[in-house]
Design an enzyme around this catalytic site. Structure first.
Site, PDB file in Angstrom:
ATOM      1  N   HIS D  20       1.278  -0.629   0.013  1.00 28.40           N
ATOM      2  CA  HIS D  20       0.030  -0.142   0.117  1.00 28.40           C
ATOM      3  C   HIS D  20       0.563   1.818   0.089  1.00 28.40           C
ATOM      4  O   HIS D  20       2.003   1.094  -0.292  1.00 28.40           O
ATOM      5  CB  HIS D  20      -1.154   0.347   1.216  1.00 28.40           C
ATOM      6  CG  HIS D  20      -0.621   0.298   2.843  1.00 28.40           C
ATOM      7  ND1 HIS D  20      -1.268   1.140   3.192  1.00 28.40           N
ATOM      8  CD2 HIS D  20       1.023   0.311   2.959  1.00 28.40           C
ATOM      9  CE1 HIS D  20      -0.323   1.129   4.856  1.00 28.40           C
ATOM     10  NE2 HIS D  20       0.829   0.974   4.569  1.00 28.40           N
ATOM     11  N   CYS D  39       5.739   6.681   4.012  1.00 29.00           N
ATOM     12  CA  CYS D  39       4.347   6.433   3.599  1.00 29.00           C
ATOM     13  C   CYS D  39       3.421   6.552   2.420  1.00 29.00           C
ATOM     14  O   CYS D  39       3.568   5.518   2.216  1.00 29.00           O
ATOM     15  CB  CYS D  39       3.645   5.828   5.207  1.00 29.00           C
ATOM     16  SG  CYS D  39       4.341   5.655   6.674  1.00 29.00           S
ATOM     17  N   HIS D  45       4.806   0.117  -0.619  1.00 25.17           N
ATOM     18  CA  HIS D  45       6.039  -0.432   0.084  1.00 25.17           C
ATOM     19  C   HIS D  45       4.410  -1.322   1.020  1.00 25.17           C
ATOM     20  O   HIS D  45       3.421  -1.326   0.914  1.00 25.17           O
ATOM     21  CB  HIS D  45       6.590   0.335   1.433  1.00 25.17           C
ATOM     22  CG  HIS D  45       6.060   0.356   2.469  1.00 25.17           C
ATOM     23  ND1 HIS D  45       4.907   2.065   1.749  1.00 25.17           N
ATOM     24  CD2 HIS D  45       5.184   1.131   3.520  1.00 25.17           C
ATOM     25  CE1 HIS D  45       4.154   2.506   2.649  1.00 25.17           C
ATOM     26  NE2 HIS D  45       4.118   1.509   3.730  1.00 25.17           N
ATOM     27  N   HIS D  47       3.349  -4.737   4.772  1.00 23.96           N
ATOM     28  CA  HIS D  47       3.372  -4.624   5.777  1.00 23.96           C
ATOM     29  C   HIS D  47       2.805  -6.404   5.271  1.00 23.96           C
ATOM     30  O   HIS D  47       2.188  -6.651   4.859  1.00 23.96           O
ATOM     31  CB  HIS D  47       2.911  -4.367   6.180  1.00 23.96           C
ATOM     32  CG  HIS D  47       2.453  -2.709   5.944  1.00 23.96           C
ATOM     33  ND1 HIS D  47       3.874  -2.508   6.980  1.00 23.96           N
ATOM     34  CD2 HIS D  47       1.785  -1.560   5.519  1.00 23.96           C
ATOM     35  CE1 HIS D  47       3.964  -1.018   7.115  1.00 23.96           C
ATOM     36  NE2 HIS D  47       2.815  -0.803   6.421  1.00 23.96           N
ATOM     37  N   ASP D  85      -5.027 -10.593   0.644  1.00 20.20           N
ATOM     38  CA  ASP D  85      -3.948 -11.272   0.369  1.00 20.20           C
ATOM     39  C   ASP D  85      -3.157 -10.746  -0.834  1.00 20.20           C
ATOM     40  O   ASP D  85      -3.852 -11.597  -2.000  1.00 20.20           O
ATOM     41  CB  ASP D  85      -4.148 -13.109   0.944  1.00 20.20           C
ATOM     42  CG  ASP D  85      -2.800 -13.241   1.394  1.00 20.20           C
ATOM     43  OD1 ASP D  85      -2.182 -12.590   1.603  1.00 20.20           O
ATOM     44  OD2 ASP D  85      -2.281 -14.676   0.715  1.00 20.20           O
ATOM     45  N   HIS D  86      -1.922 -10.860  -1.008  1.00 26.30           N
ATOM     46  CA  HIS D  86      -0.564 -10.820  -1.218  1.00 26.30           C
ATOM     47  C   HIS D  86      -1.014  -9.289  -3.324  1.00 26.30           C
ATOM     48  O   HIS D  86      -0.933  -9.603  -3.393  1.00 26.30           O
ATOM     49  CB  HIS D  86      -0.451 -11.870  -2.092  1.00 26.30           C
ATOM     50  CG  HIS D  86       0.514 -12.290  -1.402  1.00 26.30           C
ATOM     51  ND1 HIS D  86       0.536 -13.443   0.278  1.00 26.30           N
ATOM     52  CD2 HIS D  86       1.050 -12.926  -1.959  1.00 26.30           C
ATOM     53  CE1 HIS D  86       1.132 -14.193   0.637  1.00 26.30           C
ATOM     54  NE2 HIS D  86       1.809 -13.370  -0.803  1.00 26.30           N
ATOM     55  N   GLU D 130      -0.175  -3.273  11.956  1.00 29.62           N
ATOM     56  CA  GLU D 130       0.936  -3.391  10.328  1.00 29.62           C
ATOM     57  C   GLU D 130       1.852  -3.785  11.514  1.00 29.62           C
ATOM     58  O   GLU D 130       2.673  -4.169   9.940  1.00 29.62           O
ATOM     59  CB  GLU D 130       0.474  -1.639  10.300  1.00 29.62           C
ATOM     60  CG  GLU D 130       0.836  -1.513   8.997  1.00 29.62           C
ATOM     61  CD  GLU D 130      -0.160  -0.136   9.034  1.00 29.62           C
ATOM     62  OE1 GLU D 130      -1.006   0.827   8.333  1.00 29.62           O
ATOM     63  OE2 GLU D 130       1.045   1.042   9.263  1.00 29.62           O
TER      64      GLU D 130
END
Lengths: 140, 140, 140, 140, 140, 140
Positions: D20, D39, D45, D47, D85-86, D130
């Site tokens: 994100h 950010c 980037h 998490h 996810d992913h 996060e």
């Protein structure tokens, strides 16, 4: 039985709390402060030390143990925690009378406190967490 | 945007190291020892305190934040860690001049150090780990 | 002293190991298998239960404690771990004679074992981890 | 059976990985950079999000469950992980088309994705990590 | 590409739950109790075993992998977890018919279950946590 | 002083967040998808990478340090985190222009970024967690 005699490491994790400051006798306060920063503040600070003791040897054919971890835990309590737990390392512990209580030195001291009480056929290894992000291992 | 204005809690985890002893002024050494045990040993011991600061409020429509956790981290550094990190709580910290530095009391002190710097519309909650197995929460 | 009388929660974390199976008396094996899956296998499986006991109350003016965590730990050992640790919950523990040892039910049982031994002015809360990814809380 | 009907919370922990960036549409790059710092870097980037889903209700008399955690895990996989996810939250996820994917907003979105699939008699609560040091809770 | 052919270890962490008791066939109950203590109680207890499987070899030039961790995870599920998860090690697992299910022996058994399914050019190493504070490594 | 000159390892743990996708240039999308699965999705995903940097050498007689962990932390920030934190590894980082950013390759890249800044008498070892359950070590 197929696993007998195979070489395995067994690890027991213990913890203790202690106060310390990093400080080299014979250095000026300025030298100590510039080398050790906040860790050298005069009134001490402290840590929850997490200690891992690893013993390596052959699995015993009778018990299936390399070493009884309950016994290892008792030996650590008696010979290490009794000496260091809830103490001021600089003031209360003989081994640090002339030795700076860095994590490196504490690991070596713990190793030497415990070594005589572990059978000589078994190898001994120490991992010591000073904080969750700083830790040391001995021997390396 | 559907999440705007919803009430959310944001939590930042920090840590500091400090020395302390549990000791009530005005009590004899025997009284202190019988109440506080090893925690009352005279030369101090210490901890890696893990601190969680929780701030609760409505999500801001512009930013999507309740509060910027980077800002919260900076406020904790400035107003709490600067005061407690690498210190001897009994000797170096004004708030514990007449207050026993139990985890309970440290949590209240941290709350009161931080409260004036958090917007009044936001709730503040403190969780403090003295060891991985002992921790406190305030307000409860 | 400013923190006196403030309401704080203190939490002690303990652990125990036990075997169990999920199984409802009076149901057929098929009913049990279809509801509880692998957790119902007849020869039991087991867990390292991590137990958090939270006690909430006012800070005592004398000690700075809500409750001595060493005492709380001793009470948990005596009244909970003594009963559950290294046991087969279904076979060895009276409370589960007619009660399915789900995490939910174990948490309620632990609460009820401990409640009589905690001062009535203090609130009691149980958090029980059955695995690192499955846990329960009571009362909710 | 004494625990029946008692109100208990059951918690399942899951995780997912996603990319994100924090970015408010309609703001200039400078505004975004000054509010969101690193950010907001343009190429994203990511998490390892750790997600805890808590469901609260009465213990079912038949099963001893508030809710089968295996079922809860399946519902989270199907309705939340399948969606997030992913993925790149900004580019791939409908809910963030006009919503900044802050942890606060992600928690609300997860809650709203899951709520229709949990029985209405049960309460639902989301905790989202996060990073190991930054997390949020909803509703608060 | 500079990393190609470099030797790297890749580690996958899995877990399983099982019941066991420590018990040497041919010994009296007294011998077993005096050697294994509570771990020898007749109705079994259990653990959440955390298993780390480490595979060491050269980075593949095509993929950048030593070994696909998804594949390693599948192999562990198929050849280890299928055999041990939610089982009673003493009663249900062939390998422990005449072998005491100590952590040391379980690690050797896991190694031998998995070894035939890992390419012979790759080294295999097992770390097994029986509790968060007790674990073993094989080969050592 | 008895610990002087003994060989000890010191470890510093850091973390960074980054986006990446697994993707081999020159392969078709189908080849990439079949080899790397969800990790090859086109819009990237991301991780909280936990990085352990281990430096091994003799304890310095003056300081009691193998290496000042504060200095090691600063070197990691300057030469590794500055390069990787909050970045898209595929798009933003020169080292991955033609190198697939698998955990294995990232560990080798980190090693090579840091090696010139650590005294040549000291050994350097990298452990990189891509998720809590997947990690790599180099050199192995």
């Amino acid at each position: 039985m197929k696993s007998m005699g195979k070489k395995v490491a067994v690890i027991r994790r213990e913890h203790f709390n202690a106060a310390h400051r990093l400080y080299k006798k014979g250095w000026t306060d300025e030298q100590n402060a510039s080398t050790f920063g906040k860790c050298s503040l005069p009134n001490y600070h402290g840590h929850n030390y997490e200690l891992e003791v690893k013993v390596t040897g052959a699995i015993d054919e009778e018990t299936g143990f390399v070493m009884d971890l309950k016994l290892l835990s008792d030996l650590v309590s008696m010979h290490v925690l009794e000496e260091l737990d809830h103490k001021n390392l600089n003031m209360d512990v003989e081994a640090f009378r002339d030795l700076n209580p860095t994590a490196e030195n504490i690991a070596v001291v713990i190793h030497d406190l415990l070594r005589p009480h572990i059978e000589s056929s078994l190898d001994l290894f120490i991992r010591l967490y000073e904080t969750p992000r700083n830790y040391v291992e001995y021997p390396a």
